[in-house]
Design an enzyme around this catalytic site. Structure first.
Site, mmCIF file in Angstrom:
data_model
loop_
_atom_site.group_PDB
_atom_site.id
_atom_site.type_symbol
_atom_site.label_atom_id
_atom_site.label_comp_id
_atom_site.label_asym_id
_atom_site.label_seq_id
_atom_site.Cartn_x
_atom_site.Cartn_y
_atom_site.Cartn_z
ATOM 1 N N ASN A 31 -3.936 -7.905 -2.318
ATOM 2 C CA ASN A 31 -4.723 -7.397 -3.586
ATOM 3 C C ASN A 31 -6.271 -7.126 -3.285
ATOM 4 O O ASN A 31 -6.852 -6.482 -4.231
ATOM 5 C CB ASN A 31 -4.620 -8.403 -4.905
ATOM 6 C CG ASN A 31 -3.230 -8.508 -5.798
ATOM 7 O OD1 ASN A 31 -3.182 -9.634 -6.129
ATOM 8 N ND2 ASN A 31 -2.407 -7.147 -5.507
ATOM 9 N N ASP B 186 3.589 -9.475 -12.890
ATOM 10 C CA ASP B 186 3.380 -8.296 -12.861
ATOM 11 C C ASP B 186 3.643 -7.391 -14.037
ATOM 12 O O ASP B 186 4.142 -7.581 -14.986
ATOM 13 C CB ASP B 186 4.645 -7.896 -11.732
ATOM 14 C CG ASP B 186 4.096 -6.351 -10.879
ATOM 15 O OD1 ASP B 186 2.990 -6.035 -11.083
ATOM 16 O OD2 ASP B 186 4.903 -5.699 -10.344
HETATM 17 C C1 FPP Z 1 -0.212 -7.717 -11.466
HETATM 18 O O1 FPP Z 1 -0.317 -6.702 -12.432
HETATM 19 C C2 FPP Z 1 -1.047 -8.757 -11.877
HETATM 20 C C3 FPP Z 1 -2.002 -9.174 -11.150
HETATM 21 C C4 FPP Z 1 -2.167 -8.654 -9.680
HETATM 22 C C5 FPP Z 1 -2.796 -10.331 -11.400
HETATM 23 C C6 FPP Z 1 -2.262 -11.260 -12.074
HETATM 24 C C7 FPP Z 1 -3.252 -12.012 -12.806
HETATM 25 C C8 FPP Z 1 -3.205 -12.421 -14.100
HETATM 26 C C9 FPP Z 1 -2.027 -12.664 -14.811
HETATM 27 C C10 FPP Z 1 -4.674 -12.584 -14.921
HETATM 28 C C11 FPP Z 1 -5.374 -13.432 -14.055
HETATM 29 C C12 FPP Z 1 -4.936 -14.920 -13.425
HETATM 30 C C13 FPP Z 1 -5.573 -16.007 -13.743
HETATM 31 C C14 FPP Z 1 -4.952 -17.191 -13.154
HETATM 32 C C15 FPP Z 1 -6.625 -16.204 -14.363
HETATM 33 P P1 FPP Z 1 -0.796 -5.524 -11.888
HETATM 34 O O2 FPP Z 1 -2.297 -5.230 -11.943
HETATM 35 O O3 FPP Z 1 -0.357 -5.120 -10.591
HETATM 36 O O4 FPP Z 1 0.170 -4.425 -12.698
HETATM 37 P P2 FPP Z 1 0.883 -3.109 -12.404
HETATM 38 O O5 FPP Z 1 1.710 -3.357 -11.342
HETATM 39 O O6 FPP Z 1 1.152 -2.556 -13.666
HETATM 40 O O7 FPP Z 1 -0.358 -2.299 -11.923
#
Ligand code: FPP
Length: 250
Positions: free
Chosen positions: A75, A27
């Site tokens: 998501n 996250d």
């Molecule tokens: C959370 O950060 C992350 C995600 C919803 C996606 C996780 C994805 C990756 C690490 C990259 C892609 C993965 C692969 C396997 C290619 P957030 O966007 O919720 O951050 P925030 O809570 O700060 O808004």
């Protein structure tokens, strides 16, 4: 590049007390990017780099299983452009990384409703799983279009179908039978859940598998999560007393 075992480089690690299965809620990509005045997509790109680093460390340490939460069933509520970008990254990641993972004896597996992803991603997922199906190293699970409750409902439906067609007696249903129908069926239970970026919730991740997991939280946003911090989480896990509902042994 083939990675060698470097456990000896980490004298703080007691191999006997390493978790068998670590699960990570990656996250904070968006918050990291916002703080730097960048687009959220830049946060996700940086998040992929972190994922590569952490998988490398898991290989180095010869962890048995690592599961990461890449995309949840919730998501899809994000703006379309962000969803598309995440799917593109996912596809690119599989294409670029699969050979190196294979060289490192990683066995990749995907959790979640993969059948709802694009045909291209579905075929990349199948290819990657097939390529690595006989590997014996780290079991690397990527949860994509995954929700813990959804996984439990799907398992319940598979069991109900077996009961209906006479393959299974209702009285034989127990935790072991249920476990075998989950997406993680060939993995040990989760020992340790790590969540980055400060929120302290489970967000529908591995609800069944983490029944007795230890939780470890950090304020660090996922793009800045280092191998050192990962190792710190593993070392801290080794110091926890796990009782599994029993009392402390004297
Ligand atoms: C959370 O950060 C992350 C995600 C919803 C996606 C996780 C994805 C990756 C690490 C990259 C892609 C993965 C692969 C396997 C290619 P957030 O966007 O919720 O951050 P925030 O809570 O700060 O808004």
């Amino acid at each position: 590049m083939v990675i060698r075992n470097v456990t000896n480089n980490y004298p703080e690690i007691d191999r006997e007390r390493l978790p068998r299965h670590v699960a990570i809620i990656m996250d904070g990509n968006g918050r990291w990017a916002n703080a730097l005045g960048l687009l959220r997509s830049a946060g996700h790109v940086a998040g992929v780099k972190t994922l590569k680093r952490i998988l490398k460390t898991a290989v180095n340490l010869e962890l048995e299983a690592l599961t990461v939460y890449a995309f949840s069933t919730e998501n899809w509520k994000r703006p379309l452009a962000e969803v598309d970008f995440l799917m593109h990254l996912f596809s690119e990641y599989l294409e670029k990384e699969k050979l190196e993972m294979h060289e490192n004896n990683v066995r990749i597996h995907f959790l979640g409703r993969i059948d709802e992803l694009s045909p291209l991603i579905q075929s990349q997922v199948r290819d990657a799983e097939q390529l690595m199906q006989h590997n014996t190293g780290v079991k690397f699970n990527i949860a994509a279009n995954y929700g813990g409750q959804d996984e439990i409902v799907r398992a319940a439906k598979k069991i109900a179908a077996k009961v209906l067609n006479g393959q299974l007696d209702v009285d034989r249903i127990d935790e072991k039978i249920f476990d075998a129908e989950l997406d993680t069926c060939d993995c040990p239970p989760v020992d340790l859940v790590i969540r980055t970026s400060g929120d302290m919730r489970v967000s529908n991740f591995l609800l069944w598998q983490s029944a007795y997991a230890e939780f470890w939280f950090t304020q660090t946003n996922w793009p800045e999560f280092s191998s050192e911090e990962f190792i710190q989480a593993l070392v801290d896990f080794g110091k926890r007393e796990r009782r599994f509902g029993a009392v402390k042994s004297s």
